[in-house]
Design an enzyme around this catalytic site. Structure first.
Site, PDB file in Angstrom:
ATOM      1  N   LYS A   1       0.838  -1.200   0.000  1.00  0.00           N
ATOM      2  CA  LYS A   1       0.000   0.000   0.000  1.00  0.00           C
ATOM      3  C   LYS A   1       0.876   1.254   0.000  1.00  0.00           C
ATOM      4  CE  LYS A   1      -1.830   2.826   2.821  1.00  0.00           C
ATOM      5  NZ  LYS A   1      -1.825   4.007   1.954  1.00  0.00           N
TER       6      LYS A   1
ATOM      7  N   GLU B   1       9.867   1.326  10.576  1.00  0.00           N
ATOM      8  CA  GLU B   1      10.891   2.327  10.242  1.00  0.00           C
ATOM      9  C   GLU B   1      10.204   3.671  10.394  1.00  0.00           C
ATOM     10  OE1 GLU B   1      13.943   1.678   9.648  1.00  0.00           O
ATOM     11  OE2 GLU B   1      13.940  -0.436   9.129  1.00  0.00           O
TER      12      GLU B   1
ATOM     13  N   CYS C   1      13.632  10.869   6.598  1.00  0.00           N
ATOM     14  CA  CYS C   1      13.700  10.390   7.981  1.00  0.00           C
ATOM     15  C   CYS C   1      15.116  10.475   8.522  1.00  0.00           C
ATOM     16  CB  CYS C   1      13.191   8.964   8.048  1.00  0.00           C
ATOM     17  SG  CYS C   1      14.024   7.899   6.866  1.00  0.00           S
TER      18      CYS C   1
HETATM   19  P1  NAD Z   1       2.406   8.366   7.739  1.00  0.00           P
HETATM   20  O1  NAD Z   1       2.732   7.618   8.979  1.00  0.00           O
HETATM   21  O2  NAD Z   1       1.363   9.402   7.795  1.00  0.00           O
HETATM   22  O3  NAD Z   1       1.967   7.364   6.570  1.00  0.00           O
HETATM   23  C1  NAD Z   1       2.776   6.263   6.189  1.00  0.00           C
HETATM   24  C2  NAD Z   1       1.880   5.220   5.545  1.00  0.00           C
HETATM   25  O4  NAD Z   1       0.969   4.733   6.528  1.00  0.00           O
HETATM   26  C3  NAD Z   1       1.020   5.743   4.387  1.00  0.00           C
HETATM   27  O5  NAD Z   1       0.934   4.758   3.387  1.00  0.00           O
HETATM   28  C4  NAD Z   1      -0.325   5.945   5.040  1.00  0.00           C
HETATM   29  O6  NAD Z   1      -1.404   5.845   4.141  1.00  0.00           O
HETATM   30  C5  NAD Z   1      -0.352   4.799   6.044  1.00  0.00           C
HETATM   31  N1  NAD Z   1      -1.270   5.011   7.175  1.00  0.00           N
HETATM   32  C6  NAD Z   1      -1.692   6.178   7.717  1.00  0.00           C
HETATM   33  N2  NAD Z   1      -2.549   5.943   8.719  1.00  0.00           N
HETATM   34  C7  NAD Z   1      -2.671   4.604   8.833  1.00  0.00           C
HETATM   35  C8  NAD Z   1      -3.405   3.743   9.698  1.00  0.00           C
HETATM   36  N3  NAD Z   1      -4.198   4.203  10.646  1.00  0.00           N
HETATM   37  N4  NAD Z   1      -3.274   2.410   9.523  1.00  0.00           N
HETATM   38  C9  NAD Z   1      -2.457   1.911   8.576  1.00  0.00           C
HETATM   39  N5  NAD Z   1      -1.761   2.672   7.717  1.00  0.00           N
HETATM   40  C10 NAD Z   1      -1.842   4.005   7.846  1.00  0.00           C
HETATM   41  O7  NAD Z   1       3.807   8.938   7.240  1.00  0.00           O
HETATM   42  P2  NAD Z   1       4.089   9.887   5.988  1.00  0.00           P
HETATM   43  O8  NAD Z   1       3.591  11.252   6.333  1.00  0.00           O
HETATM   44  O9  NAD Z   1       3.621   9.236   4.718  1.00  0.00           O
HETATM   45  O10 NAD Z   1       5.689   9.863   5.957  1.00  0.00           O
HETATM   46  C11 NAD Z   1       6.457  10.651   6.766  1.00  0.00           C
HETATM   47  C12 NAD Z   1       6.983   9.921   7.984  1.00  0.00           C
HETATM   48  O11 NAD Z   1       7.638   8.726   7.592  1.00  0.00           O
HETATM   49  C13 NAD Z   1       8.010  10.707   8.747  1.00  0.00           C
HETATM   50  O12 NAD Z   1       7.779  10.607  10.138  1.00  0.00           O
HETATM   51  C14 NAD Z   1       9.323  10.029   8.394  1.00  0.00           C
HETATM   52  O13 NAD Z   1      10.349  10.189   9.339  1.00  0.00           O
HETATM   53  C15 NAD Z   1       8.885   8.632   8.261  1.00  0.00           C
HETATM   54  N6  NAD Z   1       9.852   7.879   7.433  1.00  0.00           N
HETATM   55  C16 NAD Z   1      10.666   6.967   8.039  1.00  0.00           C
HETATM   56  C17 NAD Z   1      11.610   6.280   7.290  1.00  0.00           C
HETATM   57  C18 NAD Z   1      12.519   5.266   7.924  1.00  0.00           C
HETATM   58  O14 NAD Z   1      13.046   4.442   7.185  1.00  0.00           O
HETATM   59  N7  NAD Z   1      12.703   5.265   9.219  1.00  0.00           N
HETATM   60  C19 NAD Z   1      11.724   6.529   5.927  1.00  0.00           C
HETATM   61  C20 NAD Z   1      10.884   7.470   5.337  1.00  0.00           C
HETATM   62  C21 NAD Z   1       9.941   8.135   6.118  1.00  0.00           C
END
Ligand code: NAD
Length: 449
Positions: free
Chosen positions: A152, A227, A261
């Protein structure tokens, strides 16, 4: 309906049907049906299919890079690098298929063997900042281990994942092995987390949603790897090559417009070198080329959305040390911004996920380590010093998953990547990732009687 916008122009570039719970259940059922045959594919054949997918990604390199650049607003040069890494990841895991070995363990009365078994159906949930790249970090090991997948992508950035699913079919990966669902996290993501036929969730995203994943997975004792966010430190000692450190520091925060991140968004500088370093850093930041992502020379594009720009802006509460230029008019632009801060300030504690860096002075090595560790997160970081013993001493003392010395580097195909503390757990990339997509089975074979 999922509406996809180019963040640099605010134009709608695609509209896709959104999946709901019913479509999610159907995709899981397809993945479940495909699993028994996929796990039995001979290792050399599975490797060949992954290698073919890698080759197709290479052949479609420019198309995928342009799609990613338009969807995320990232500079085309960076998007090309990311797609290049996607191909490398599939090549790497093609090579790993028959190198994920079991053991024979000395025991009395027989032979003891371990096997690496696939998990079954895995749900992969990925964010919008590096859509295809992060998807490949999970897909590579999952497919190599013999798992089938429901992927997804984030609602804002589904385009390259959809294209990859087409390429997987073209590569000969059987139908049902790789399924992509475009839809909301709260609907599709949530259903994957709760679904009894999904064995594991590989999640990359915010720490807040990571907590929900962990809670939701408890119901079916799902495996999870998380992550999550970061607030990494870039620690600059007075004995560093200050020119080199200052020239590199902007790119450790402003790459991908800070939506990274691994962003080293806390720049810790030894007090005796602070003024000189700040001067060099301002000059280097002034040089970051912000503008049209399709321009070959551009180094930083817009933020992902208007709502995200508002969040980023809310972090800059005082007059910054430096604010760069950004285009006017359409597009979710935000300039490179440097702020002087103290360790307890909000800007020094919370993940901004935008092009804003906090400069923080420290007096000695001990204080540098203390400030670096004074964070809920522990994802990446850098240490700049010409003293090798100090570099390793400080690297061992900082509680973080990936560190670089005299470099901004965080991620390589063959080395483990992941967080400490609230940056999550589990490791991606390298051979370490295979542990997250397989289960160890122990078999004792009696030689008596
Ligand atoms: P997010 O947590 O809002 O969304 C990530 C994914 O989760 C999306 O596909 C979203 O649709 C899904 N999602 C949202 N709510 C959900 C729920 N209730 N149940 C299941 N899935 C759900 O994050 P974002 O805004 O897309 O990305 C930014 C964040 O990601 C930042 O905090 C960043 O640090 C982190 N990030 C971490 C890494 C790493 O490898 N550690 C890499 C890239 C980004």
């Amino acid at each position: 309906m999922t509406t996809v916008v180019n963040p640099a122009t605010e134009e709608v570039i695609a509209e896709l049907e959104s999946a709901g719970v019913e479509e999610t259940d159907a995709a899981v059922a397809r993945a479940k049906a495909a699993f028994p045959a996929w796990r039995k594919v001979a290792p050399a054949d599975r490797a060949r299919l992954l290698r073919r997918l890698a080759t197709l990604v290479e052949e479609q390199h420019e198309e995928l890079a342009r799609l990613e650049s338009r969807n995320v607003g990232k500079p085309i040069s960076g998007a090309r690098g990311e797609v290049g890494m996607v191909a490398q990841v599939f090549h790497y895991y093609a090579g790993a298929v028959d190198k994920h070995l079991g053991e024979t363990i000395p025991v009395a009365g027989g032979v003891d063997l371990t096997f690496r078994e696939p998990l079954g159906v895995v749900g992969l949930i990925v964010p919008w900042n590096f859509p295809l790249n992060i998807a490949s970090w999970k897909l590579g090991p999952a497919l190599a281990c013999g798992d089938t997948v429901v992927l997804k992508p984030a609602e804002l950035t589904p385009l390259t994942a959809v294209r990859l699913a087409e390429l997987a079919l073209e590569a000969g990966i059987p139908e049902g092995v790789l399924n992509v669902l475009v839809g909301k996290g709260s609907v599709v993501g949530q259903r994957l987390i709760e679904h009894p036929d999904v064995a594991k969730i590989g999640f990359t995203g915010s720490t807040e949603v990571g907590r929900q994943v962990m809670r939701g997975a408890a119901g079916t004792i799902k495996r999870v790897t998380l992550e999550l966010g970061g607030k990494s430190a870039n620690v600059v000692f007075a004995d560093a090559d200050l020119e080199r450190a200052a020239a590199a520091a902007p790119y450790a925060v402003f790459d991908n417009a800070g939506q990274d991140c691994c962003a080293r968004s806390r720049i810790l500088v030894e007090a005796s070198a602070y003024d000189r370093f700040a001067e060099l850093l301002v000059e280097a930041t002034r040089g970051v080329r912000v503008g049209d992502p399709e321009d070959e020379a551009t180094e930083m594009g817009p933020l992902i959305s208007a709502a995200h720009r508002e969040t980023v802006a809310s972090f800059v509460e005082a007059e910054p040390l430096f604010r760069g230029d950004a285009p006017d008019g359409r597009g979710f632009w935000y300039p490179c911004t440097l702020v002087e801060a103290r360790p307890g300030d909000r800007i020094a504690r919370d993940e901004v996920f935008g092009p804003v860096a906090a400069l923080i002075p420290f007096v000695d090595e001990e204080e540098a380590i203390r400030i670096a560790n004074d964070s809920d997160y522990g994802l990446s970081g850098s240490i700049w010093t010409e003293n090798g013993a100090r570099a390793l001493r400080v690297a061992r003392a900082i509680d973080t998953g990936v560190l670089s010395i005299n470099s901004n580097s965080s991620v390589r195909v063959s080395t483990p990547f992941g967080g400490f503390k609230q940056s999550g757990f589990g490791r991606e990339l390298g051979m370490h990732a295979l542990a997250g997509y397989s289960e160890i089975k122990n078999v004792f074979y009696s030689t008596e009687g």
